[in-house]
Design a protein around this motif. Structure first.
Motif, mmCIF file in Angstrom:
data_model
loop_
_atom_site.group_PDB
_atom_site.id
_atom_site.type_symbol
_atom_site.label_atom_id
_atom_site.label_comp_id
_atom_site.label_asym_id
_atom_site.label_seq_id
_atom_site.Cartn_x
_atom_site.Cartn_y
_atom_site.Cartn_z
ATOM 1 N N SER A 1 0.775 -1.224 0.000
ATOM 2 C CA SER A 1 0.000 0.000 0.000
ATOM 3 C C SER A 1 0.813 1.285 0.000
ATOM 4 C CB SER A 1 -0.857 -0.018 1.267
ATOM 5 O OG SER A 1 -1.296 1.265 1.584
ATOM 6 N N THR A 2 0.564 2.123 -0.960
ATOM 7 C CA THR A 2 0.940 3.516 -0.808
ATOM 8 C C THR A 2 0.161 4.324 -1.815
ATOM 9 O OG1 THR A 2 2.658 5.172 -0.806
ATOM 10 C CG2 THR A 2 2.902 3.399 -2.383
ATOM 11 N N SER A 3 -0.199 5.515 -1.449
ATOM 12 C CA SER A 3 -0.881 6.352 -2.420
ATOM 13 C C SER A 3 0.048 7.468 -2.846
ATOM 14 C CB SER A 3 -2.173 6.919 -1.838
ATOM 15 O OG SER A 3 -1.867 7.706 -0.715
ATOM 16 N N ASN A 4 1.254 7.447 -2.394
ATOM 17 C CA ASN A 4 2.199 8.458 -2.863
ATOM 18 C C ASN A 4 3.590 7.856 -2.975
ATOM 19 O OD1 ASN A 4 3.483 8.535 -0.304
ATOM 20 N ND2 ASN A 4 1.719 9.711 0.437
ATOM 21 N N SER A 5 4.537 8.695 -3.262
ATOM 22 C CA SER A 5 5.878 8.206 -3.559
ATOM 23 C C SER A 5 6.715 7.925 -2.315
ATOM 24 C CB SER A 5 6.586 9.243 -4.433
ATOM 25 O OG SER A 5 5.769 9.573 -5.526
ATOM 26 N N ASP A 6 6.196 8.299 -1.135
ATOM 27 C CA ASP A 6 7.007 8.186 0.075
ATOM 28 C C ASP A 6 7.372 6.750 0.414
ATOM 29 O OD1 ASP A 6 6.913 10.897 0.317
ATOM 30 O OD2 ASP A 6 5.247 10.917 1.748
ATOM 31 N N GLU A 7 6.439 5.839 0.183
ATOM 32 C CA GLU A 7 6.742 4.468 0.549
ATOM 33 C C GLU A 7 7.702 3.813 -0.430
ATOM 34 O OE1 GLU A 7 2.671 3.988 3.096
ATOM 35 O OE2 GLU A 7 3.272 2.362 1.798
ATOM 36 N N VAL A 8 7.607 4.201 -1.676
ATOM 37 C CA VAL A 8 8.619 3.729 -2.640
ATOM 38 C C VAL A 8 9.997 4.216 -2.170
ATOM 39 C CG1 VAL A 8 9.476 3.832 -5.016
ATOM 40 C CG2 VAL A 8 7.010 3.687 -4.589
ATOM 41 N N ALA B 1 10.887 4.882 0.852
ATOM 42 C CA ALA B 1 11.316 4.138 2.050
ATOM 43 C C ALA B 1 11.952 2.808 1.652
ATOM 44 C CB ALA B 1 10.117 3.913 2.979
ATOM 45 N N VAL B 2 11.330 2.120 0.705
ATOM 46 C CA VAL B 2 11.872 0.837 0.237
ATOM 47 C C VAL B 2 13.242 1.053 -0.407
ATOM 48 C CG1 VAL B 2 11.552 -1.054 -1.407
ATOM 49 C CG2 VAL B 2 9.593 -0.183 -0.118
ATOM 50 N N VAL B 3 13.322 2.083 -1.229
ATOM 51 C CA VAL B 3 14.572 2.368 -1.932
ATOM 52 C C VAL B 3 15.685 2.679 -0.940
ATOM 53 C CG1 VAL B 3 15.708 4.014 -3.492
ATOM 54 C CG2 VAL B 3 13.473 3.051 -4.100
ATOM 55 N N LYS B 4 15.351 3.408 0.110
ATOM 56 C CA LYS B 4 16.384 3.751 1.108
ATOM 57 C C LYS B 4 16.955 2.501 1.777
ATOM 58 C CE LYS B 4 15.187 8.528 2.056
ATOM 59 N NZ LYS B 4 14.258 9.433 2.750
ATOM 60 N N VAL B 5 16.076 1.571 2.087
ATOM 61 C CA VAL B 5 16.556 0.317 2.686
ATOM 62 C C VAL B 5 17.460 -0.420 1.690
ATOM 63 C CG1 VAL B 5 15.880 -1.951 3.552
ATOM 64 C CG2 VAL B 5 14.555 0.076 4.206
ATOM 65 N N CYS B 6 16.990 -0.515 0.462
ATOM 66 C CA CYS B 6 17.784 -1.216 -0.560
ATOM 67 C C CYS B 6 19.139 -0.531 -0.775
ATOM 68 C CB CYS B 6 17.033 -1.260 -1.885
ATOM 69 S SG CYS B 6 15.598 -2.347 -1.858
ATOM 70 N N ALA B 7 19.116 0.796 -0.817
ATOM 71 C CA ALA B 7 20.356 1.542 -1.042
ATOM 72 C C ALA B 7 21.344 1.264 0.084
ATOM 73 C CB ALA B 7 20.063 3.037 -1.153
ATOM 74 N N ARG B 8 20.831 1.275 1.310
ATOM 75 C CA ARG B 8 21.710 1.076 2.466
ATOM 76 C C ARG B 8 22.375 -0.299 2.421
ATOM 77 N NH1 ARG B 8 18.225 2.574 6.083
ATOM 78 N NH2 ARG B 8 17.768 0.537 6.956
ATOM 79 N N HIS B 9 21.611 -1.273 1.936
ATOM 80 C CA HIS B 9 22.143 -2.640 1.931
ATOM 81 C C HIS B 9 22.718 -3.035 0.567
ATOM 82 C CE1 HIS B 9 20.773 -3.612 5.955
ATOM 83 N NE2 HIS B 9 19.594 -3.091 5.673
ATOM 84 N N LYS B 10 22.789 -2.065 -0.340
ATOM 85 C CA LYS B 10 23.305 -2.349 -1.694
ATOM 86 C C LYS B 10 22.546 -3.474 -2.398
ATOM 87 C CE LYS B 10 27.843 -0.608 -0.534
ATOM 88 N NZ LYS B 10 29.290 -0.793 -0.544
ATOM 89 N N VAL B 11 21.258 -3.461 -2.205
ATOM 90 C CA VAL B 11 20.417 -4.465 -2.859
ATOM 91 C C VAL B 11 19.957 -3.925 -4.212
ATOM 92 C CG1 VAL B 11 18.231 -5.716 -2.740
ATOM 93 C CG2 VAL B 11 19.596 -5.377 -0.651
ATOM 94 N N PRO B 12 20.240 -4.616 -5.311
ATOM 95 C CA PRO B 12 19.738 -4.154 -6.615
ATOM 96 C C PRO B 12 18.216 -4.024 -6.603
ATOM 97 C CG PRO B 12 21.346 -5.917 -6.906
ATOM 98 C CD PRO B 12 21.059 -5.842 -5.432
ATOM 99 N N VAL C 1 11.672 8.705 -7.754
ATOM 100 C CA VAL C 1 12.460 8.322 -6.582
ATOM 101 C C VAL C 1 13.840 7.936 -7.096
ATOM 102 C CG1 VAL C 1 12.677 6.703 -4.667
ATOM 103 C CG2 VAL C 1 10.411 7.544 -5.335
ATOM 104 N N LEU C 2 14.830 8.675 -6.630
ATOM 105 C CA LEU C 2 16.204 8.416 -7.082
ATOM 106 C C LEU C 2 16.803 7.230 -6.336
ATOM 107 C CD1 LEU C 2 17.483 12.106 -7.391
ATOM 108 C CD2 LEU C 2 16.508 10.644 -9.174
ATOM 109 N N ALA C 3 17.992 6.851 -6.736
ATOM 110 C CA ALA C 3 18.603 5.621 -6.211
ATOM 111 C C ALA C 3 18.907 5.698 -4.715
ATOM 112 C CB ALA C 3 19.891 5.318 -6.983
ATOM 113 N N ASP C 4 19.007 6.909 -4.172
ATOM 114 C CA ASP C 4 19.259 7.033 -2.741
ATOM 115 C C ASP C 4 17.956 7.195 -1.957
ATOM 116 O OD1 ASP C 4 18.460 9.557 -3.416
ATOM 117 O OD2 ASP C 4 20.252 10.576 -2.622
ATOM 118 N N GLY C 5 16.849 7.153 -2.645
ATOM 119 C CA GLY C 5 15.555 7.282 -1.967
ATOM 120 C C GLY C 5 15.013 8.700 -1.969
ATOM 121 N N SER C 6 15.794 9.663 -2.392
ATOM 122 C CA SER C 6 15.265 11.025 -2.437
ATOM 123 C C SER C 6 14.243 11.141 -3.563
ATOM 124 C CB SER C 6 16.390 12.052 -2.607
ATOM 125 O OG SER C 6 17.073 11.828 -3.816
#
Lengths: 485, 485
Positions: free
Chosen positions: A79-86, A88-99, A201-206
């Motif tokens: 669930s998300t109705s905006n870009s914030d949750e995408v 959030a996911v991207v930030k986790v992936c970026a931190r862990h270097k997950v493609p 949503v950029l690769a760092d989650g911004s």
């Protein structure tokens, strides 16, 4: 519930080897390919940690590691109705270097959503909201998961529409990602011509928004066009504001047959040069017309097995009639064999049916177990006939392959349908060789290996040939700036 | 002899403060502004060393440090028929950290070719070659210094033309740099829609070609659109392949007057929504019509001093007549005061004359010593009337400024001509304040501070307001990747 995440996506090139219009429905099947874990990215344990963190943020239902989900290409709804949750996911992936692999309708055909190094598939197909419809400004703000046919259905009362024409299943995010087009491109252009702004949503989650909402602008770098066609490699498009066009009052359709491909291609060029305003100008060769007949015809009739131009006209009632007259005049002057123009809606549907059903006909008549490989080259228009004939028809015959041509001839872009049996190593080899040569010839003719499907994994090696190391170097530098991992 | 180099360019914002259409001819004069030498760049001695090296490479005639050349904006003629010599100059500058300023016609209006940190002005106006004209492919390959009106004159026999419409003096390189447009944008789009490929000398002197020559492509990042509109900040465009359009068979022109700006703007929107195919849709307010009359009229007649829409139609003869009929119907239904349509070429020229001569009329009637500041905002179409009325007309009256409006109303883009006396600090202050408020209001209305002139130095601060720090951050990162100095 708006978008989805899958851990360890295994979408592979092989699962998406068909034309955009047909693969999602008929050809989606699990691939035996397993991804590798590349050293610069997270290993399996780290990925599991990232998955757990995402679960914490979005809840259990948001994430799937179910084998069926993964094999299809991996997703579940969250669930998300905006870009914030995408983000959030991207930030986790970026931190862990997950493609990360953004995913929409899965209708792309060049391995565009493959995950060669495993990773997490971020499925945006649940983000289906039309956020704002500005009738007076002739634009609409939509989430990435909106289906374009649904959108057009939703807004049709307004007299406006989004005039792209890719696979009916395509979603806005993917349409932006591949800079899609289709039969309407001659008249209306491609996806890049309809993007007013994007939320990415950029690769760092911004999260950035490329622009405000003016229809015309010369302010700052054109980030719209940078992300459009970047196939998800520079960021994840979550929202788009799109220009809309006016639904024409009136349409008509005509077909003209020609003795040879060259005669048809020449006629197409002359038709355009004569200034007849065409809404679409499509070509099908004799083989493709034969395929339609073999499938029982189309539009309630059988067709002459000659290279055929399909012309669409749109505008006011009077101007459409005027333009059909002009087109007939040009075609006759160029010694077409036949010229048929529709006089009512029924005839229009009937005449366009052969074009519309061409892909389905190819699929329907192929021997069981065979597949279809669709090329997507585009060349300067004057070279098209040559490319079809020399590089294509003759060579296919030599290699013992059945091929047929379906072309957006007004743009110099065409698809060659190559029928092959994936169980026959010889046919697979011949098909690959054939496709490679097509692409090389297109490059030699100052063309491109992709007119509208994108590069994906399938044509990466050709892009280097097409653009050369300096230009690819610049693209790599940009990729590295936006997504350093 | 093809392009030119000037050491220590001093082109300043103040010298280019007029509208694109008029400044190069009437307003070019030396500015008192002297550039500073910023510590990260070369100092004066190092610049002299760079100049000497360039002299060695290109010969004495190629370089000028003559005061008149410098004061005008600095250039002399030097020779190259390809991009290699531009590359050689750039390499010397890069090695010595000398700022580089590409220069074309000098007709931009926002300080786009200023050199705030001194540096070397690279003048491409001598690169005037039409390299290849591919009639059958409907494209042309030109050097950056080609003038677009000359190009259209050169190729007109073919029935093809480049349908942009900026200042008549504009050169291709600058047209690409600002993503120019003009009155034809409604029908034909802007410069970015005509770029097939670009040859660009990057900041380190390397030369890239963005693409091959297909009319349609989805292969790789869209570098065409990245460089188009980047105002010379990412590289120097030396060559371009441009799409051409078909010269229509037939044209017509009509004018319609309305009691208020709002009524005219509403009519414009409804005209577009009704599906009438328009080639151009321009608006001039009562003040601007008054200016035309004060200058003795236009097209051999005086004009009603009412807000006026100027409509242009193009296509086949029959469809043009049809469309004029439709437009008249729509305008009448919206209670226009008058609707005049041309019935022959002479009337057409006469009706369009008021629009065509608007800028010149403004210049001609202004009191001696006054100047004209032209804004360039663009907003979603539905907000345009509001922006003109509230932010603009009323405020100008309060500030005691004479302003008039000239709008590309079909795109929501318009220019406000503000007349002011540069010798009056109050008027200068009032004008600046007025322009700032216009831009802020445009941003509030989801618009842009530049519809077609670009940002230059003049609107840098506004771009940050318009796009926000994240988006500007991304643009800066890209700039830094392509031009790290």
């Amino acid at each position: 519930m708006a978008c989805g995440v899958v851990a360890f996506g295994v979408g592979s090139y092989a699962t998406s080897r068909l034309s955009q219009d047909i693969s999602p429905v008929l050809e989606r099947k699990p691939s035996g390919n397993r991804p590798s874990f590349k050293s610069q990215y997270a290993d399996r344990d780290t990925m599991l940690k990232a998955v757990a963190e995402i679960r914490d943020i979005l809840g259990d239902d948001a994430v799937s590691v179910d084998q069926d989900d993964l094999e299809e290409h991996g997703y579940s709804e969250w669930s998300t109705s905006n870009s914030d949750e995408v983000s959030a996911v991207v930030k986790v992936c970026a931190r862990h270097k997950v493609p990360m692999i953004p995913y929409g309708a899965g209708s792309s055909v060049e391995g565009n959503f493959s995950s060669p190094y495993s990773g997490i598939c971020i499925d945006l197909s649940g983000m289906q909201k039309i956020i704002a419809f500005h009738q007076d400004d002739m634009d609409v703000v939509v989430q990435a998961g909106v289906n374009w046919t649904n959108l057009n259905e939703e807004i049709k009362e307004s007299g406006l529409f989004l005039p792209l024409d890719p696979s009916p299943t395509a979603l806005i995010g993917g349409m932006v990602a591949t800079n899609c087009s289709g039969t309407n491109a001659l008249r209306y252009g491609t996806m890049k011509d309809y993007v007013v702004n994007l939320t990415v949503v950029l690769a760092d989650g911004s999260i950035i928004k490329t622009r405000h909402r003016p229809r015309k602008t010369s302010a700052g770098y054109n980030l719209n066009s940078l992300f459009t066609g970047s196939e998800g490699t520079l960021g994840i498009v979550t929202e788009a504001t799109l220009k809309l066009a006016i639904i024409p009052d009136s349409f008509s359709v005509a077909t003209a047959t020609f003795p040879t491909i060259r005669a048809a291609a020449d006629a197409a060029t002359k038709m355009i040069r004569s200034g007849v305003p065409l809404a679409a100008l499509e070509l099908m060769d004799d083989a493709q017309m034969g395929v339609v007949n073999k499938n029982g015809g189309a539009g309630g009739r059988m067709w002459g097995e000659k290279t055929t131009l399909f012309l669409k006209f749109s505008g006011t009632k009077d101007s459409v009639e005027d333009n059909v007259r002009l087109a007939r005049h040009v075609a006759k002057a160029l010694r077409c064999n036949t010229f048929e123009a529709a006089t009512d809606q029924k005839e229009m549907d009937s005449l366009w049916a052969a074009r519309k059903q061409a892909l389905w006909a190819s699929l329907a008549i192929r021997p069981e177990g065979t597949q279809i490989w669709s090329t997507d080259v585009a060349v300067p228009i004057s070279r098209m006939a040559e490319l079809i004939l020399e590089a294509s028809k003759e060579r296919a015959e030599k290699l013992g392959l059945f091929t047929s041509v379906l072309g957006h001839v007004g743009d110099g872009n065409f698809h060659q349908m190559v029928m092959y049996d994936p169980r026959s190593p010889e046919q697979v080899q011949a098909t690959k060789e054939y496709v490679e040569i097509m692409m090389e010839k297109a490059i030699e003719m100052e063309g491109t290996v992709s007119g509208e499907h994108g590069i994906g994994l399938g044509k990466k090696h050709c892009l280097l040939k097409e653009l050369g190391p300096e230009t690819i170097g610049l693209m790599k530098a940009m990729k590295n700036t936006l997504d350093p991992m």
